[in-house]
Design an enzyme around this catalytic site. Structure first.
Site, mmCIF file in Angstrom:
data_model
loop_
_atom_site.group_PDB
_atom_site.id
_atom_site.type_symbol
_atom_site.label_atom_id
_atom_site.label_comp_id
_atom_site.label_asym_id
_atom_site.label_seq_id
_atom_site.Cartn_x
_atom_site.Cartn_y
_atom_site.Cartn_z
ATOM 1 N N LYS A 80 0.217 -3.997 -8.905
ATOM 2 C CA LYS A 80 -0.003 -5.544 -8.637
ATOM 3 C C LYS A 80 0.923 -6.221 -9.309
ATOM 4 O O LYS A 80 1.530 -7.226 -8.995
ATOM 5 C CB LYS A 80 -1.378 -6.075 -8.510
ATOM 6 C CG LYS A 80 -2.199 -5.498 -7.680
ATOM 7 C CD LYS A 80 -3.599 -6.012 -7.751
ATOM 8 C CE LYS A 80 -4.610 -5.560 -6.493
ATOM 9 N NZ LYS A 80 -5.952 -5.953 -6.606
ATOM 10 N N CYS A 180 -17.597 -8.962 -4.640
ATOM 11 C CA CYS A 180 -17.003 -8.934 -3.241
ATOM 12 C C CYS A 180 -17.412 -7.634 -2.697
ATOM 13 O O CYS A 180 -17.037 -7.435 -1.342
ATOM 14 C CB CYS A 180 -15.453 -9.055 -3.502
ATOM 15 S SG CYS A 180 -15.047 -7.959 -4.629
#
Length: 338
Positions: A80, A180
């Site tokens: 990332k 999440c």
């Protein structure tokens, strides 16, 4: 030709404030949804230096809300911070961006926090946040807490010696237990938390501490709810992190976890006790003879043995995908990597 002209026209910032922003160094821990949104906002605002830290790589499920990444990044499993740096540099080449592929443990955070003006929380777990909280108090730098799940978000700005720290709030303020993984997430909730965090960040970077929001803010966009909590009286004299006799408990070895189940995924991270660089080329040759499927790029090696997959990073960290069972993940780790 002044790219920051509209920001300078905003009187609380002005030309002097813009000059201050260009001299500041911000550290973002985590480059998922909150991290990528915050990083882009700061780079567009013209921050001088940005250090971004993340342990993971881009996957398809990230693309729904993590705004710096594209399909090619997911196809190639690009770390990332590498994908983020490439995009951020294309947005504003004048900003110095330091990308660190790694885990935010105590030793690293204490090192990264040196010569930093501000830390922004974009992590997915409370252990890392509590380490950040201790580091911020020990080093004496402000940091901005933020989290979101489902349609809910929360944010709070912590200034050492002035505000209650995160440890002060834990016994009183409901900071939420959903992730999440259990509740999912929608991108507007991410964007709202980013807006709160970066608004506070800009105030800190220009030195306008009087304008900081002194309250903890939370919201639920789907339920049309918004609330603020006054927390200044929650500062504790005996807080082990920010009180009179500080022990910084989350910096102690016994409070550090060497394994972690990752948010939103059937994955376990295993971090070896000692950091040592792995030879991915040699490891590829070794695993190629073990059966399974091996894929390698310059940053990591992926080894699939159905139904599980190991992703090995150069620094020795391993992500075991396909399980939340730490014992099962460790067994697979030792079976193939010793």
């Amino acid at each position: 030709m002044n790219r920051y002209s509209r920001q300078e026209l905003f009187s609380p910032i002005g030309k002097d404030g813009q000059q201050l922003i260009s001299m500041k160094h911000v550290l973002i821990i985590g480059m998922g949804a909150l991290g990528s949104g915050s990083a882009e906002a700061l780079v567009r605002a013209g921050v001088g230096k940005l250090t971004i830290v993340d342990r993971d790589y881009v996957e398809w499920s990230n693309l729904q809300r993590q705004q710096l990444y594209a399909e090619e990044d997911a196809k190639n499993r690009i770390p990332k911070v590498i994908a983020a740096k490439n995009r951020l540099t294309a947005i504003n080449s004048s900003v110095l961006i330091e990308a660190i592929i790694g885990d935010a443990s105590v030793t690293e955070l204490l090192d990264w926090a040196q010569n930093v003006d501000l830390m922004i929380d974009a992590t997915d777990n409370f252990e890392t946040r509590m380490i950040m909280n201790d580091v911020a108090q020990k080093v004496g730098i402000p940091w901005i807490y933020g989290a979101c799940v489902g349609s809910y978000g929360i944010s709070y700005t912590i200034i050492p010696e002035k505000t209650p720290c995160l440890a002060c709030l834990l016994e009183t303020v409901p900071l939420g237990g959903l992730t999440c993984d259990t509740a999912g997430i929608i991108s507007p909730a991410v964007n709202m938390v980013v807006a709160y965090q970066i608004s506070e960040a800009l105030k800190i970077l220009v030195g306008d501490l009087d304008s900081l929001r002194s309250k903890l803010v939370s919201f639920d966009l789907w339920k049309n709810q918004h609330s603020t909590i006054k927390v200044d009286k929650l500062k504790k004299e005996d807080c082990p992190t920010c009180g009179k006799e500080r022990s910084f408990p989350y910096l102690a070895f016994e409070n550090q976890t060497k394994t972690a189940v990752l948010c939103g995924r059937d994955s376990v991270q295993i971090r070896p006790a000692l950091t040592a660089l792995r030879d991915l080329v040699a490891l590829e040759k070794l695993l190629a003879n073990q059966g399974g499927t091996v894929q390698r790029n310059p940053y990591l090696l992926s080894y699939t043995v159905d139904p599980l997959r190991l992703v090995i990073f150069k620094d020795g960290r391993v992500l075991v995908h396909g399980t939340k069972d730490i014992s099962e993940a460790k067994a697979l780790y030792h079976r193939y990597l010793g």
